[in-house]
Design an enzyme around this catalytic site. Structure first.
Site, PDB file in Angstrom:
ATOM      1  N   HIS A 100      28.559   6.627 -46.119  1.00  0.00           N
ATOM      2  CA  HIS A 100      28.041   6.107 -44.830  1.00  0.00           C
ATOM      3  C   HIS A 100      28.883   4.834 -44.234  1.00  0.00           C
ATOM      4  O   HIS A 100      28.949   4.894 -42.935  1.00  0.00           O
ATOM      5  CB  HIS A 100      26.650   5.892 -44.930  1.00  0.00           C
ATOM      6  CG  HIS A 100      25.848   7.149 -44.773  1.00  0.00           C
ATOM      7  ND1 HIS A 100      25.792   8.129 -43.429  1.00  0.00           N
ATOM      8  CD2 HIS A 100      24.983   7.821 -45.725  1.00  0.00           C
ATOM      9  CE1 HIS A 100      25.024   8.850 -43.788  1.00  0.00           C
ATOM     10  NE2 HIS A 100      24.463   8.912 -45.114  1.00  0.00           N
ATOM     11  N   HIS A 104      26.564   7.572 -52.556  1.00  0.00           N
ATOM     12  CA  HIS A 104      26.607   8.350 -51.216  1.00  0.00           C
ATOM     13  C   HIS A 104      26.369   7.543 -50.066  1.00  0.00           C
ATOM     14  O   HIS A 104      27.420   7.582 -49.119  1.00  0.00           O
ATOM     15  CB  HIS A 104      25.544   9.391 -51.327  1.00  0.00           C
ATOM     16  CG  HIS A 104      25.111  10.014 -49.864  1.00  0.00           C
ATOM     17  ND1 HIS A 104      25.980  10.678 -49.476  1.00  0.00           N
ATOM     18  CD2 HIS A 104      24.003   9.546 -49.088  1.00  0.00           C
ATOM     19  CE1 HIS A 104      25.488  11.135 -48.158  1.00  0.00           C
ATOM     20  NE2 HIS A 104      24.427  10.471 -47.972  1.00  0.00           N
ATOM     21  N   SER A 158      31.491  11.561 -49.565  1.00  0.00           N
ATOM     22  CA  SER A 158      30.915  10.984 -50.865  1.00  0.00           C
ATOM     23  C   SER A 158      30.781  11.906 -52.047  1.00  0.00           C
ATOM     24  O   SER A 158      30.264  11.661 -53.027  1.00  0.00           O
ATOM     25  CB  SER A 158      29.262  10.348 -50.597  1.00  0.00           C
ATOM     26  OG  SER A 158      28.405  11.431 -50.268  1.00  0.00           O
ATOM     27  N   GLU A 198      26.099  13.765 -41.634  1.00  0.00           N
ATOM     28  CA  GLU A 198      26.144  14.037 -42.950  1.00  0.00           C
ATOM     29  C   GLU A 198      27.377  15.272 -43.210  1.00  0.00           C
ATOM     30  O   GLU A 198      27.992  14.873 -44.284  1.00  0.00           O
ATOM     31  CB  GLU A 198      25.097  14.666 -43.582  1.00  0.00           C
ATOM     32  CG  GLU A 198      23.966  13.665 -43.671  1.00  0.00           C
ATOM     33  CD  GLU A 198      23.859  12.771 -44.750  1.00  0.00           C
ATOM     34  OE1 GLU A 198      24.898  12.689 -45.502  1.00  0.00           O
ATOM     35  OE2 GLU A 198      22.999  11.760 -44.603  1.00  0.00           O
TER      36      GLU A 198
END
Length: 578
Positions: free
Chosen positions: A321, A316, A380, A361
């Protein structure tokens, strides 16, 4: 006494002893033979000794003393390694004649005279430094400020060492976690948790030796996501991916190391990563963003279900990110959320968490006629990314404008798809949305991040504000000078529109004191109540009376409405009076 690298009178004998103990008898024998003694002496260069082992490999031996026990050994070894010298053997023993000292023997591969010279130069350098002194604690001066009833928050980046409150998972897994019944996985998670908890700011992030099972899990996810990224990821994400592949070894058969990512991000946007054991409290997590620090996991999800995890893991963080944190605008956007959180109440933190969740997110932005994902939670998760983007195309997924009330009332779901997603025309629009939320948070003073000291400054006095304004003026002068040079080079017909830059800098600024904002009608400049020795603000826009001797072009009640003009050619930087 300093820890110095030396080849004392008995040094040659000590080398022979080491080599003899390792079975290289020919060197031991050569030392006692007069002819070979002279040959070895000719190779000796002030503290180092070159030799060829039984396999014919050229090596260099170095012997040095440590006067404070073994304290300086790691520093000496690091110096050799930092200079790409391959250490192949290390031994130590107590000094035979000097109490409390040790002798250390290092053996280094050396293929040619260039290697010998490099080793000699490093040896000479280390002779002049003290390897045994304790490193003093890092010093960061932070002003003492009375925060009143405000909740305490970290003032400098090293304070984040105390902001590591793990709420969920960490080394303990819930019964519904895929790895709960796997003792090997649980032991591995404990290793990663311990690794994160002992980390301190400024340290090099340890390089993890990932297992074949972990790398295979990463590879499954990597291949699927790369296919989807090319179709659904925003341009900022895709533009930074090639550099991550080049500098951080993003590949399907390799899990990138956080230290490599750390170095890359610092050079791109000033962001950093630090290891974390699991879910941090929202307050601690957002506080990290204020210092451009992202708390990043090093563990990976359980191999039984590569495309599901109930918590953030390295897939993730690294695949979702990191490409966005390499974008300057997005990095600033993330930091502003963090700064807004410092000192906020629990209710205000909850609002900022919602902002973060549905932008950083799960945010979606427009590119041309298409919608693209910029949120890491989407980028992700192969299943959710495909579900969401196809659902937007066929209208089965609810896509709402980014609005405060809607965002704050929306449920934050971490184990399933979201009930709705929020869209913006550009990522900059999302940044403006967050700024509006941040401005609504009631604080007795404003906070500012100082990148030079990596600390947060409390702007609670006119002196501090004026100092900051001086710094900003310096930056504006650079902007003005750069614009002038571009205009001169392009004959005034370049792509840069000075009026556009002026509007961009002044748009939305309002420095009117809260107590002075529209509470009474604006006074006319010709009002009969005007005193003889007072006149209207020169701008003539707000009607505020000022002393006739005031040599100012504007007052603080109307400066926000004045267009800020950037100079052309030889003009000086100024705010126009009309």
């Amino acid at each position: 006494m300093r820890d110095q690298l030396t080849m004392n009178a008995s040094g040659k004998g000590l080398v022979a002893l080491y080599l003899h103990r390792r079975g290289e008898n020919w060197v031991w024998q050569s030392i006692v033979e007069e002819e070979e003694e002279r040959r070895l002496s000719s190779l000796q260069q002030g503290g180092i000794l070159h030799f060829r082992n039984q396999d014919g490999v050229l090596k260099t031996a170095v012997i040095f003393s440590l006067s404070r026990g073994m304290l300086g050994l790691s520093r000496a070894i690091r110096a050799f390694e930092d200079n790409n010298m391959n250490l192949v053997h290390i031994e130590s023993r107590k000094h035979r004649t000097k109490e409390g000292e040790f002798e250390v023997y290092l053996e280094i591969n050396s293929e040619n005279s260039s290697d010998w010279n490099n080793i000699q130069h490093l040896t000479n350098t280390l002779k002049g430094i003290d390897l045994g002194l304790d490193e003093p604690p890092s010093f960061q001066k932070v002003d003492s400020v009375d925060l009143g009833d405000m909740i305490q928050f970290p003032k400098c980046i090293s304070d984040l060492d105390s902001c590591q409150k793990v709420l969920m998972y960490g080394t303990d897994l819930d019964a519904d976690h895929p790895g709960f019944k796997d003792p090997t996985y649980r032991k591995r998670r404990k290793f990663f948790g311990d690794l994160a908890m002992i980390y301190r700011h400024g340290q090099t992030i340890p390089r993890v030796k990932y297992t074949k099972e972990e790398i295979d899990t990463w590879g499954h996810i990597f291949r699927k996501l790369r296919e989807l990224h090319l179709r659904y990821a925003c341009k900022e994400f895709l533009e930074n991916w090639p550099e991550l592949a080049e500098y951080c070894e993003y590949r399907e058969d390799n899990i990138p190391q956080l230290e490599d990512i750390n170095r890359y991000l610092r050079s791109k946007t000033g962001f950093q990563v630090r290891p974390v054991a699991g879910y941090l409290s929202p307050r601690d997590f957002l506080a990290g963003l204020a210092f451009r620090v992202f708390h990043c996991t090093q563990y990976i999800r359980h191999s039984s279900d590569p495309f599901y995890t109930p918590e953030p893991d390295c897939c993730h963080e690294l695949l979702g990110h990191m490409p966005m944190f390499a974008d300057n605008s997005f990095a600033q956007f993330s930091q502003e959320i963090g700064l807004a959180s410092l000192g906020g109440s629990d209710a205000e933190i909850a609002k900022l968490v919602s902002c973060y969740f549905f932008t950083v997110e799960f945010g979606i932005t427009r590119e041309g006629n298409n919608w693209k994902a910029y949120g890491a939670g989407l980028l992700s998760s192969a299943a959710e990314l495909e579900h969401t983007m196809k659902g937007i195309e066929d209208g089965t997924v609810k896509l709402l404008p980014l609005d405060g009330d809607a965002v704050f009332s929306a449920e934050l779901i971490v184990t399933d798809y979201q009930n709705q997603y929020f869209k913006t025309e550009t990522i900059d629009k999302a940044k403006e949305f967050v700024r509006d939320i941040a401005n609504s948070i009631q604080k007795p003073f404003e906070l500012r991040y100082n990148p030079y000291t990596q600390s947060v400054e409390v702007l609670n006095s006119s002196v501090k504000i004026i100092d900051m304004a001086k710094e900003l003026r310096g930056d504006l002068c650079i902007v003005a000078s750069a614009l002038k040079k571009v205009q001169e080079r392009e004959g005034g017909d370049g792509e840069i529109d000075p009026d556009l830059i002026s509007r961009y800098l002044s748009s939305g600024l309002d420095i009117t004191p809260y107590c002075s904002r529209p509470s009474s009608p604006v006074t006319s400049p010709t009002s009969t109540t005007q005193k003889k020795n007072r006149s209207c603000c020169i701008s003539g826009r707000c009607g505020v009376l000022m002393t006739s001797t005031a040599k100012v072009a504007h007052c603080r009640n109307c400066v926000a409405s004045l267009p800020l003009s950037l100079p052309k050619f030889g003009d000086s930087l100024q705010v126009p009076t009309k």
